[in-house]
Design a protein around this motif. Structure first.
Motif, short mmCIF file in Angstrom:
data_model
loop_
_atom_site.label_atom_id
_atom_site.label_comp_id
_atom_site.label_asym_id
_atom_site.label_seq_id
_atom_site.Cartn_x
_atom_site.Cartn_y
_atom_site.Cartn_z
N THR A 128 92.71 30.80 68.03
CA THR A 128 92.58 31.73 67.16
C THR A 128 91.33 32.25 66.80
OG1 THR A 128 92.46 30.17 65.29
CG2 THR A 128 94.75 30.61 65.97
N ARG A 129 90.09 31.60 67.33
CA ARG A 129 88.77 31.98 66.78
C ARG A 129 88.41 32.80 68.19
NH1 ARG A 129 86.51 26.00 65.35
NH2 ARG A 129 87.26 25.85 63.21
N PRO A 130 87.22 33.59 67.80
CA PRO A 130 86.85 34.38 68.94
C PRO A 130 86.11 33.36 70.14
CG PRO A 130 85.76 35.27 66.86
CD PRO A 130 86.75 33.94 66.58
N ARG A 131 86.32 33.78 71.31
CA ARG A 131 85.86 32.63 72.36
C ARG A 131 84.33 32.97 72.92
NH1 ARG A 131 89.40 33.28 76.28
NH2 ARG A 131 89.13 31.22 77.22
N VAL A 132 83.72 32.46 73.10
CA VAL A 132 82.28 32.52 73.55
C VAL A 132 81.99 31.78 74.89
CG1 VAL A 132 79.84 32.50 73.25
CG2 VAL A 132 81.35 33.01 71.44
N GLY A 133 82.00 32.32 76.04
CA GLY A 133 81.94 31.54 77.31
C GLY A 133 80.39 31.22 77.48
N ILE A 134 80.03 30.11 78.31
CA ILE A 134 78.67 29.70 78.68
C ILE A 134 79.00 29.48 80.24
CG2 ILE A 134 76.93 28.15 78.39
CD1 ILE A 134 79.51 27.77 75.91
#
Length: 480
Positions: free
Chosen positions: A154-160
């Motif tokens: 449900t939250r923004p997803r930040v890839g690493i």
């Protein structure tokens, strides 16, 4: 299990090879020839039953001490450091070419299990120990790293994004530390992803990256197909970032410095020339947003380096990335932007100064594009009036001049012409309390030096009678 009594010396310029060799439990001696002295390299290979060299470079970069290994009759395997085998280096091996090719396969797949089987393979096929071995185990070209808990979708997803070699060798703590920092904001989820390279990445990886809201990259630039061919004055069209741009998400560069944290902190420059080139300058050609160092190379008791994340720096990079991810989900009409023009030296004639560039016209065209893309510039104000005049006259140069003169009338930064009325009527004012709150987490050494130079906040430069710092601004809806 490889026989630890058989001693194989592994000289590799890839530290992940050495970390995997140590973790394999096999009978390896190891060293990185790029940072090890000749006497120490000689000690490493002393008494070895076989020597494996893996080099990121050409035959001219080989350690001269290998001539003595060859003369002594010790079996020698020489391999390239890329995923694809190097025929130039492999032919320098003293073992059959098929053995060298298979040895490269074990190292290209990487990881402790494959390094253990490499030891068994070379012991069996070259030294004839008869212990048996398994073929190289394939490791996925890319994948989502396992996390303690599933991501909150449900939250923004930040890839690493980090190298597959780090995942295989277990040197992946830095990526998970950054993911933890992103999770810790409570506003986004960190998603660690490992991959071999962006230059030859499969379409499936790019499809997966396209599902993210932002991406922090720690790998090399994607634009050049062959790093050695990227040079000034070369073929500019060879730098292709079409697939990267098609993701249509913010792509940020997370800096994993090759120096220790102590060296970085003590250095006036911060990043070494190598790091500045490979992790700051060149990634900008990919269109990446440069953030800050968050991981450092620390040497352990065995002389092997690991990437170690710094919690405070992780939090810094995480905040930047999360803000970009959240901004991507914000409608254009609700976004608040600042268009900042340089004004140095602080004279009216220097506003927007940029050698060889027409900043005023660029500002007009940028504001026009923002308006067309749905950003809120308001209905009736100085900026929209200038844009409408330009639309009717078709003269962006005159519009740019009008914009600069409007900024000057709002106060500019020229003390000789600044009036009390301009200070009082300024649109943007920063109170002393706000300033102190914004700078509260800066190092005391830095804030102390600023106070010594300029006096107690807010100082007396560009300050109105109410003790507020004022900025020369024009307000147009959500754009300043």
């Amino acid at each position: 299990m490889a026989d630890a009594s058989t001693r194989i010396a592994l000289l590799s310029t890839s530290d992940t090879d050495l970390l995997s060799a140590r973790a394999s439990g096999a009978g390896y001696a190891w060293a990185n020839p790029s940072r090890t002295t000749d006497p120490d390299l000689a000690t490493t290979i002393a008494g070895a039953d076989l020597v494996v060299v893996r080099l990121l470079g050409s035959r001219h970069d080989l350690w001269p001490g290998l001539d003595a290994v060859r003369a002594a009759g010790t079996p020698l395997v020489i391999l390239g450091g890329e995923q694809q085998p190097s025929a130039e280096l492999m032919e320098l091996s003293t073992v059959p070419i098929g053995v060298a090719a298979q040895a490269h396969h074990y190292l290209a797949e990487g990881g402790p299990a494959n390094l253990a089987q490499l030891h068994a393979f070379l012991s069996d096929t070259v030294l004839l120990t008869g212990e048996g071995f398994e073929p190289p185990a394939a490791i996925a070209a890319w994948g989502f790293a396992e996390r303690p808990a599933p991501a909150d979708h449900t939250r923004p997803r930040v890839g690493i994004l980090y190298y597959r070699a780090h995942e295989a060798s277990g040197n992946n703590g830095f990526a998970h530390a950054l993911a933890d920092a992103i999770d810790g904001t409570g506003q986004a989820s960190g998603v660690p992803i490992f991959a071999g390279s962006l230059r030859s990445a499969p379409d499936e990886l790019y499809a997966a990256l396209g599902t993210l809201d932002a991406l922090i990259v720690t790998v090399l630039a994607a634009g050049g197909s062959v790093p050695a061919t990227a040079a000034a004055g070369g073929d500019d069209e060879a730098w292709d970032v079409e697939r990267m741009a098609s993701l249509d998400i913010p792509v940020l560069q997370g800096l994993c410095l090759t120096s220790s944290r102590a060296a970085w902190e003590a250095s006036d420059e911060g990043a070494t020339p190598l790091d500045a080139a490979s992790q700051i300058a060149i990634p900008e050609f990919d269109g990446r947003i440069i953030t800050a160092p968050f991981s450092f190379k620390e040497i352990d008791a065995d002389g092997l380096p690991r990437y170690v994340a710094d919690p405070e720096r992780c939090a810094r990079v995480a905040r930047i990335a999360v803000n970009h991810a959240r901004l991507r989900r914000t409608p254009n009409a609700e976004k608040k932007l600042a268009l900042v023009l340089s004004a140095y030296p602080t004279k009216h004639a220097r506003i927007g100064n940029a050698v060889g560039l027409d900043t005023p016209v660029s500002a007009i065209r940028l504001l026009r594009r923002l308006r067309a893309d749905g950003y809120d510039l308001g209905d009736t104000n100085q900026v929209t009036a200038i844009l409408e005049q330009a639309a009717s006259s078709g003269d962006d140069t005159a519009a740019g001049d009008a914009l600069i003169h409007a900024l000057i009338a709002a106060g500019g930064q020229d003390e000789e012409w600044l009036t009390a009325a301009q200070l009082t009527d300024a649109h943007v004012r920063i109170t002393r309390d706000d300033y102190l709150r914004w700078t509260a987490d800066l190092p005391a050494e830095l804030t102390g030096a600023m106070t010594d130079k300029w006096g107690e906040a807010p100082g007396n430069l560009f300050v109105n009678d109410d003790g507020e710092i004022v900025l020369a601004t024009l307000r147009a809806g959500n754009v300043v």
